[in-house]
Design an enzyme around this catalytic site. Structure first.
Site, PDB file in Angstrom:
ATOM      1  N   LYS A 121      16.757   2.664  36.665  1.00 46.44           N
ATOM      2  CA  LYS A 121      16.690   4.095  36.357  1.00 46.44           C
ATOM      3  C   LYS A 121      15.257   4.617  36.337  1.00 46.44           C
ATOM      4  O   LYS A 121      14.982   5.750  36.720  1.00 46.44           O
ATOM      5  CB  LYS A 121      17.376   4.372  35.024  1.00 46.44           C
ATOM      6  CG  LYS A 121      18.896   4.244  35.075  1.00 46.44           C
ATOM      7  CD  LYS A 121      19.511   4.635  33.760  1.00 46.44           C
ATOM      8  CE  LYS A 121      21.032   4.625  33.824  1.00 46.44           C
ATOM      9  NZ  LYS A 121      21.589   3.320  34.157  1.00 46.44           N
ATOM     10  N   HIS A 240      28.987   7.964  24.732  1.00 46.06           N
ATOM     11  CA  HIS A 240      28.458   8.114  26.085  1.00 46.06           C
ATOM     12  C   HIS A 240      29.387   7.536  27.142  1.00 46.06           C
ATOM     13  O   HIS A 240      28.966   7.303  28.272  1.00 46.06           O
ATOM     14  CB  HIS A 240      27.062   7.485  26.197  1.00 46.06           C
ATOM     15  CG  HIS A 240      26.099   8.001  25.187  1.00 46.06           C
ATOM     16  ND1 HIS A 240      25.615   9.285  25.203  1.00 46.06           N
ATOM     17  CD2 HIS A 240      25.560   7.410  24.081  1.00 46.06           C
ATOM     18  CE1 HIS A 240      24.803   9.459  24.170  1.00 46.06           C
ATOM     19  NE2 HIS A 240      24.768   8.349  23.473  1.00 46.06           N
ATOM     20  N   ARG A 297      28.270   3.479  43.832  1.00 48.84           N
ATOM     21  CA  ARG A 297      29.604   2.898  43.967  1.00 48.84           C
ATOM     22  C   ARG A 297      30.625   4.015  43.846  1.00 48.84           C
ATOM     23  O   ARG A 297      30.273   5.165  43.575  1.00 48.84           O
ATOM     24  CB  ARG A 297      29.847   1.860  42.867  1.00 48.84           C
ATOM     25  CG  ARG A 297      29.637   2.429  41.460  1.00 48.84           C
ATOM     26  CD  ARG A 297      29.986   1.435  40.374  1.00 48.84           C
ATOM     27  NE  ARG A 297      29.524   1.848  39.065  1.00 48.84           N
ATOM     28  CZ  ARG A 297      30.113   2.738  38.278  1.00 48.84           C
ATOM     29  NH1 ARG A 297      31.209   3.335  38.702  1.00 48.84           N
ATOM     30  NH2 ARG A 297      29.631   3.026  37.088  1.00 48.84           N
TER      31      ARG A 297
END
Length: 665
Positions: A121, A240, A297
């Protein structure tokens, strides 16, 4: 479209509903499929559906589904030309994609270079900055010392979000409100990230208040073309993790959709993306949006995109992997209607969403139609184990507009009948019907904001308790009857006495509520009394596992199921479970469990949080248990004293194991 001639057989390197979904698409295209399975999945649905199946190892994912070398051996053994990784496991593993290429086997996904570029990230944020994609303020660098990261968080300003750099699915992610809580939250994130992804590197970002989580479905091909298939709103989350997803995003203007779509395609092109991918954004209430991450994906929630665009994204994956161009150009794509997806999990919403394991002794899901789709990897009789994600099914509905889709989703959730594990079906139905969701007041804090309504299971109305009592009497009568002579008067269990009938006395419990009910059999039904209230007359009959009754002008058509002391009622408003109390047996159980805190599922002890001998209040965190790749904090059941622990950090414990000796005050 031309047939996918390149592949005659593919291996599916995954399990559950995504494996079943890929098998269905391949069968439609005439492609043979090879399933793989662990010890825990020997009789799993995806194994039964595939043309072939190969055993790949023990139940633990790291010994089976995460073994790239074993998966490649299986593909070679079966003669598969390609591997579909599904989502999760090795679907975003660049080394596995490289290994497939080296073995001459097509990886049905993006190139390893794109996975690497977006998999970290921190590096992805830097790449997106160069591509002109807007970013959330934060620290995305390599320094990982707790003091340094805390200083960065202090400079950013609270609240902040700690996120696993290599992660996803809510694992290794914590919102931190205060500086003094940062270090403990960081340690928990890093443990969870290391366990789930093998990498404890994190980044720290400004937490956008009242954010919406909007993601754009992109698709690229090896010819340099890329399109976006519009957006999904995934704002409804807990811990989350996504709970409800819908497409298109409510309130999205054409201008904002075009801007986010362009940013997503720019992000995909920046890494030479091929195949299905999702670019995720945080959108603020002011209309600004920020790149969050790219999932390289297929996403769990891809069916809502398929519904509104009339596409099959798995088929697109196969065609693009075979070297064909993206099947449709951007101008050929359009939005039709509205779709919503709910994830039906084996978990207990009333106990902090703890996963539930067990055998699915009853599984009835909505009947598929043009408006209702059910993606599942299990059938009645299968087990939900502690080794993998506890998803039972995805319920996806479509209709001409959002209001109509909402009604369909509410009914689909009511139609679910699951016995053997606790599910979140009731929670999801309450969530769909909250004011915030019904009126599209969406942000990632919706569940917290609606907590009162979501927890308000409340005391079922008198009618339901009375019907439960009648069901208990009816199920007892069935269980006690002798099939050889069903008409014998000695089989009657209606409370008949010479001169007058006697009531059946039934202590019933639902959740933490208990009522005593009395039931008298009558010629055309029953008379029922709850506690000291006035008796009510119920007309109707019980026939096998069905109740057809009328009470206070209301008609009820219910199915019932009795398993030991558990009584289940299934009706138009969903599933209700009652416990028929045995005071003697309950006393024995209370004695056996008194003074202890039990493991709610198999797992590994991560930490014990207070010293032996400490006096604590009810709800005080005592033990951190890791199960299903998530950390679960177990709390003191009452005010009292922690006498000692029977397990230490690192120990593996079974379901129901005594963890803490506890003395209530």
């Amino acid at each position: 479209m031309k047939p996918v001639a390149m592949f005659s057989k593919i291996l599916i390197a995954n399990r559950g509903e995504i494996a079943c979904r890929v098998i269905a698409t391949c069968r439609r295209l005439g492609i043979a499929t090879v399933a793989v399975y662990s010890d825990a999945d020997r009789s799993a649905r995806h194994v039964r559906l595939a043309d072939e199946a190969i055993h790949i190892g023990a139940a633990a994912a790291r010994e089976s589904y995460l073994r790239g070398d074993v998966l490649l051996d299986a593909a070679r053994l079966a003669g598969a030309q390609a591997i579909h990784p599904g989502y999760g496991f090795l679907s975003e593993n660049a080394d596995f994609a490289d290994a497939c290429a080296a073995a001459g086997i097509t990886f049905i996904g993006p190139p390893a270079s794109a996975i690497r570029a977006m998999g970290d990230k921190s590096a992805a944020k830097a790449l997106m900055a160069r591509a002109g994609v807007p970013l959330t303020p934060g620290y995305h660098g390599d320094q990982q010392e707790p003091a340094f990261l805390r200083a960065q968080a202090d400079a950013i300003g609270y609240p902040v979000l700690i996120k696993a750099s290599a992660g996803g699915g809510g694992k290794g992610m914590r919102k931190v409100e205060r500086s003094e809580d940062f270090v403990d939250a960081l340690a928990s994130c890093q443990r969870e990230a290391a366990s789930a992804f093998g990498n404890d590197h994190v980044l720290v970002e400004k937490y956008v208040e009242r954010p919406r989580h909007i993601e754009i479905q992109v698709f690229g091909d090896s010819h340099g073309d890329a399109v976006y298939l519009f957006e999904r709103d995934c704002s409804v989350q807990r811990r989350h993790q996504k709970v409800l997803e819908e497409a298109p995003a409510p309130g999205m203007s054409a201008e904002r959709r075009a801007a986010m779509g362009k940013a997503a395609v720019d992000a995909a092109r920046a890494v030479g993306y091929v195949g299905a991918g999702t670019v995720e954004f945080i959108a603020g209430p002011d209309g600004d949006f920020y790149f969050m991450e790219m999932n390289t994906r297929l996403q769990v929630e891809h069916p809502v995109t398929e519904y509104i665009t009339g596409t099959d994204l798995v088929e697109w994956q196969l065609r693009v992997a075979a070297g064909q161009p993206v099947p449709l150009r951007q101008e050929q794509l359009a939005i039709h209607g509205h779709a919503i997806e709910a994830r039906l999990y084996a978990e207990d919403a009333d106990r902090g969403f703890l996963p539930s394991t067990g055998t699915l002794r009853r599984l009835r899901l909505p009947t598929p139609s043009a408006n209702v789709r059910v993606d599942t990897g299990v059938e009645e009789g299968d087990s939900i184990t502690p080794y993998y994600d506890p998803m039972i099914a995805k319920l996806i509905v479509w209709d001409v507009d959002r209001d109509a889709a909402l009604r369909r989703m509410s009914q689909a959730l009511a139609d679910c009948q699951v016995v053997g594990v606790t599910t979140n079906a009731g929670f999801l139905r309450r969530l769909v019907n909250t004011d915030s969701f019904a009126h599209a007041k969406l942000d990632t804090a919706l569940i917290e904001r609606e907590q009162a309504a979501l927890n308000a299971v409340g005391d079922s109305d008198d009618a339901l308790w009375q019907l439960a009592a009648i069901a208990a009497v009816a199920s007892t009568a069935r269980a006690g009857s002798d099939a050889r002579d069903p008409h014998s008067p000695w089989q009657a269990q209606d409370g008949w006495r010479l001169g007058a009938s006697a009531p059946r006395v039934l202590p019933l419990q639902q959740g933490e509520r208990t009522h005593t009910l009395k039931v008298w059999a009558q010629a055309e039904g029953w008379r029922v009394q709850r506690d000291d209230a006035a008796p009510a007359t119920v007309l109707g009959s019980a026939d096998g596992d069905r109740l057809s009754v009328q009470l206070d002008g209301r008609r009820w058509q219910l199915q019932l199921l009795r398993e030991g002391d558990q009584l289940y009622l299934f009706g138009a408003d969903g599933q209700h479970r009652f416990t028929l109390h045995d005071p003697v047996g309950e006393s024995d159980n209370a004695s056996a469990d008194a003074g202890s805190l039990l493991a709610p599922m198999p797992g590994r002890i991560v930490a014990t949080l207070v010293e032996a001998g400490t006096q604590v209040k009810r709800g005080t965190p005592l033990v951190v248990l890791e199960a299903m790749k998530m950390e679960h904090t177990l709390q003191a059941p009452a005010d009292g004293t922690v006498k000692g622990y029977r397990a230490k950090a690192g120990d593996q414990v079974g379901d129901g194991a005594v963890l803490v000796d506890f003395e209530a005050a």
